[in-house]
Design a protein around this motif. Sequence first.
Motif, PDB file in Angstrom:
ATOM      1  N   LEU A 197       0.845  -1.208   0.000  1.00 14.09           N
ATOM      2  CA  LEU A 197       0.000   0.000   0.000  1.00 14.09           C
ATOM      3  C   LEU A 197       0.876   1.253   0.000  1.00 14.09           C
ATOM      4  O   LEU A 197       0.604   2.228  -0.706  1.00 14.09           O
ATOM      5  CB  LEU A 197      -0.922   0.007   1.230  1.00 14.09           C
ATOM      6  CG  LEU A 197      -1.993  -1.096   1.276  1.00 14.09           C
ATOM      7  CD1 LEU A 197      -2.781  -1.022   2.582  1.00 14.09           C
ATOM      8  CD2 LEU A 197      -2.944  -0.989   0.085  1.00 14.09           C
ATOM      9  N   ARG A 198       1.935   1.186   0.792  1.00  9.73           N
ATOM     10  CA  ARG A 198       2.868   2.320   0.876  1.00  9.73           C
ATOM     11  C   ARG A 198       3.524   2.566  -0.484  1.00  9.73           C
ATOM     12  O   ARG A 198       3.625   3.695  -0.947  1.00  9.73           O
ATOM     13  CB  ARG A 198       3.930   1.969   1.918  1.00  9.73           C
ATOM     14  CG  ARG A 198       4.503   3.164   2.650  1.00  9.73           C
ATOM     15  CD  ARG A 198       5.524   2.711   3.704  1.00  9.73           C
ATOM     16  NE  ARG A 198       4.917   2.071   4.860  1.00  9.73           N
ATOM     17  CZ  ARG A 198       5.265   0.859   5.350  1.00  9.73           C
ATOM     18  NH1 ARG A 198       6.212   0.140   4.761  1.00  9.73           N
ATOM     19  NH2 ARG A 198       4.666   0.363   6.404  1.00  9.73           N
ATOM     20  N   GLU A 199       3.922   1.479  -1.142  1.00  9.17           N
ATOM     21  CA  GLU A 199       4.610   1.624  -2.432  1.00  9.17           C
ATOM     22  C   GLU A 199       3.655   2.113  -3.533  1.00  9.17           C
ATOM     23  O   GLU A 199       4.042   2.913  -4.380  1.00  9.17           O
ATOM     24  CB  GLU A 199       5.225   0.281  -2.840  1.00  9.17           C
ATOM     25  CG  GLU A 199       6.427  -0.086  -1.987  1.00  9.17           C
ATOM     26  CD  GLU A 199       6.906  -1.533  -2.162  1.00  9.17           C
ATOM     27  OE1 GLU A 199       7.962  -1.854  -1.606  1.00  9.17           O
ATOM     28  OE2 GLU A 199       6.204  -2.340  -2.831  1.00  9.17           O
ATOM     29  N   VAL A 200       2.435   1.630  -3.496  1.00  9.60           N
ATOM     30  CA  VAL A 200       1.451   2.094  -4.490  1.00  9.60           C
ATOM     31  C   VAL A 200       1.240   3.592  -4.328  1.00  9.60           C
ATOM     32  O   VAL A 200       1.244   4.367  -5.297  1.00  9.60           O
ATOM     33  CB  VAL A 200       0.101   1.342  -4.334  1.00  9.60           C
ATOM     34  CG1 VAL A 200      -0.975   1.974  -5.200  1.00  9.60           C
ATOM     35  CG2 VAL A 200       0.258  -0.138  -4.682  1.00  9.60           C
ATOM     36  N   LYS A 201       1.106   4.010  -3.075  1.00 11.51           N
ATOM     37  CA  LYS A 201       0.874   5.435  -2.819  1.00 11.51           C
ATOM     38  C   LYS A 201       2.060   6.268  -3.311  1.00 11.51           C
ATOM     39  O   LYS A 201       1.882   7.319  -3.944  1.00 11.51           O
ATOM     40  CB  LYS A 201       0.636   5.659  -1.311  1.00 11.51           C
ATOM     41  CG  LYS A 201       0.371   7.095  -0.936  1.00 11.51           C
ATOM     42  CD  LYS A 201      -0.929   7.600  -1.556  1.00 11.51           C
ATOM     43  CE  LYS A 201      -1.144   9.067  -1.269  1.00 11.51           C
ATOM     44  NZ  LYS A 201      -1.918   9.728  -2.329  1.00 11.51           N
ATOM     45  N   ALA A 202       3.281   5.774  -3.035  1.00 11.02           N
ATOM     46  CA  ALA A 202       4.472   6.532  -3.432  1.00 11.02           C
ATOM     47  C   ALA A 202       4.536   6.654  -4.957  1.00 11.02           C
ATOM     48  O   ALA A 202       4.784   7.741  -5.497  1.00 11.02           O
ATOM     49  CB  ALA A 202       5.723   5.843  -2.892  1.00 11.02           C
ATOM     50  N   LEU A 203       4.282   5.545  -5.644  1.00 13.95           N
ATOM     51  CA  LEU A 203       4.321   5.567  -7.116  1.00 13.95           C
ATOM     52  C   LEU A 203       3.257   6.524  -7.668  1.00 13.95           C
ATOM     53  O   LEU A 203       3.523   7.340  -8.563  1.00 13.95           O
ATOM     54  CB  LEU A 203       4.116   4.138  -7.661  1.00 13.95           C
ATOM     55  CG  LEU A 203       3.991   3.956  -9.171  1.00 13.95           C
ATOM     56  CD1 LEU A 203       5.202   4.521  -9.894  1.00 13.95           C
ATOM     57  CD2 LEU A 203       3.833   2.485  -9.528  1.00 13.95           C
ATOM     58  N   CYS A 204       2.059   6.428  -7.120  1.00 17.45           N
ATOM     59  CA  CYS A 204       0.970   7.284  -7.609  1.00 17.45           C
ATOM     60  C   CYS A 204       1.247   8.755  -7.298  1.00 17.45           C
ATOM     61  O   CYS A 204       0.932   9.631  -8.104  1.00 17.45           O
ATOM     62  CB  CYS A 204      -0.357   6.840  -7.001  1.00 17.45           C
ATOM     63  SG  CYS A 204      -0.917   5.286  -7.694  1.00 17.45           S
ATOM     64  N   SER A 205       1.826   9.023  -6.150  1.00 17.20           N
ATOM     65  CA  SER A 205       2.125  10.424  -5.792  1.00 17.20           C
ATOM     66  C   SER A 205       3.107  11.024  -6.798  1.00 17.20           C
ATOM     67  O   SER A 205       2.960  12.188  -7.195  1.00 17.20           O
ATOM     68  CB  SER A 205       2.744  10.529  -4.394  1.00 17.20           C
ATOM     69  OG  SER A 205       1.823  10.110  -3.441  1.00 17.20           O
ATOM     70  N   ARG A 206       4.082  10.210  -7.213  1.00 19.20           N
ATOM     71  CA  ARG A 206       5.058  10.733  -8.186  1.00 19.20           C
ATOM     72  C   ARG A 206       4.365  11.155  -9.490  1.00 19.20           C
ATOM     73  O   ARG A 206       4.808  12.042 -10.171  1.00 19.20           O
ATOM     74  CB  ARG A 206       6.120   9.664  -8.502  1.00 19.20           C
ATOM     75  CG  ARG A 206       7.146   9.489  -7.388  1.00 19.20           C
ATOM     76  CD  ARG A 206       8.436   8.850  -7.916  1.00 19.20           C
ATOM     77  NE  ARG A 206       8.281   7.457  -8.305  1.00 19.20           N
ATOM     78  CZ  ARG A 206       8.256   6.430  -7.445  1.00 19.20           C
ATOM     79  NH1 ARG A 206       8.348   6.649  -6.154  1.00 19.20           N
ATOM     80  NH2 ARG A 206       8.119   5.188  -7.875  1.00 19.20           N
TER      81      ARG A 206
END
Length: 457
Positions: A197-206
């Motif tokens: 979940l953390r990684e998905v959020k980071a990718l999407c934020s970029r």
Amino acid sequence: MRYPSEPYKIKVVEPFAVTTREQRQTFIEEAGYNTFLLKSEQVGIDLLTDSGTTAMSDNQWAGMMMGDEAYSGSRNFLHLQDIVRKYYGFKYIVPTHQGRGAENILSTLMIEDGDYVPGNMYFTTTRAHQERNGASFVDIIIEEAHNSQFDHPFKGNVDLAKLQDLINRVGADKIPYVCVAVTVNLAGGQPVSMQNLREVKALCSRHKIPVMFDATRCVENAFFIKEREEAYRDASIADILHEMMSYADGCTMSGKKDCLVNIGGFLCMNDHDLYQRATEIVVLFEGMPSYGGMAGRDMEAMARGIEESVDYHYIQHRVAQCRYLGDKLTEAGVPIVRPVGGHAVFLDARAFLPHLEQEKFPAQVLAAELYLESGVRSMERGIVSAGRNKQTGEHHKPKLELVRLTIPRRVYTYAHLDDVAEGVISLFKRRDQIKGLKMVYEPRLLRFFTARFEPLK
Ligand SMILES: Cc1ncc(COP(=O)(O)O)c(C=O)c1O
Ligand SMILES: N[C@@H](Cc1ccc(O)cc1)C(=O)O
């Protein structure tokens, strides 16, 4: 304790039907071999769904008497809003009559014609709303999720490479949001890890793409994180839930599952502009922004249900019930989706009925036969549920051809599950005799709810 006993006392009981095989033969024929079309009074143990079938607590029923049925500004809404903010952490909440009401508002507001909505496996109503608003759904779940026998602790995880590929291919501006289900219903109730979940959020934020959760079974997801992700072993379910939600910009919620109520849902977000637009549109489809299709008493029951849902003993027992049934079936050699998820045991109809090709609707006939055998009601989750490709009109042919034995919350005991296992196992012994079905009525939308079938000769 592998199978903890029920952490509740039973104060009210509801008898269910005891029927003969001859009666069930008539009932299933009348229902067009579709378990959705059986009357509840024709069913013994009802494992059709965990949606709205929860037994509410005495505390929730007491709350029902405190319903403030004012047309606007009900105190129960204010209570629900406080509770959702406390446990889910989002700034704004728009109540709806159930989950698909929230999906309707979200899809209508965020999707434009020609968009793509990636998600960790499709869900029927969610995809239908996305498509209705002109988007194409793109599956970005890890490949392992499509294999019923692959054991993976977080089989609901998003494959970040698939998501990145889609962004590269269509561009971030064609992706109004990424929809992440926690847990994934059609993969077998499989969880998503906190790390993912953390990684998905980071990718999407970029890429400035919002992340919206389908939070329907988020408490079950929190339990699996506690059980399987080292860093969270000592964390409370409430803290895990709160952190999970911090990786989303909003969520849709079918309260009929993890909020422990019989009806209701909501849409959440942190963005004020989106909230304002949601309050404009909710009055068209649902009702005032302070009730959105729910009675005051229902909002009170939901607020109290959310508080009860994060109790460790409740959720530990819930997941253990699923595991108990799964273990019994596995011991008898019955093929099921592995590992067992949070809300159900899924029979693998392809492996159960290897002599039936998918066009003969193996999962549909298996659900009908299980009813005939035992009076237990289950649900098809295969080619019928998957529907047709919007562009080509062909059947979607999902790799998973499943029958779902869904456990309602706080309703059945381990003894009921013994009966269910007995029914499945005796059907398994005569599986060679089971023949396929043909579809004789096919509705255009969400066909599995009301389609009708006849046995092939
Ligand atoms: C994962 C998931 N999302 C969304 C929904 C839609 O919720 P509802 O049935 O409350 O409309 C459901 C159940 O229908 C579900 O299981
Ligand atoms: N969400 C509920 C009710 C439902 C059932 C089937 C569907 O495809 C859609 C909704 C469930 O999963 O049981």
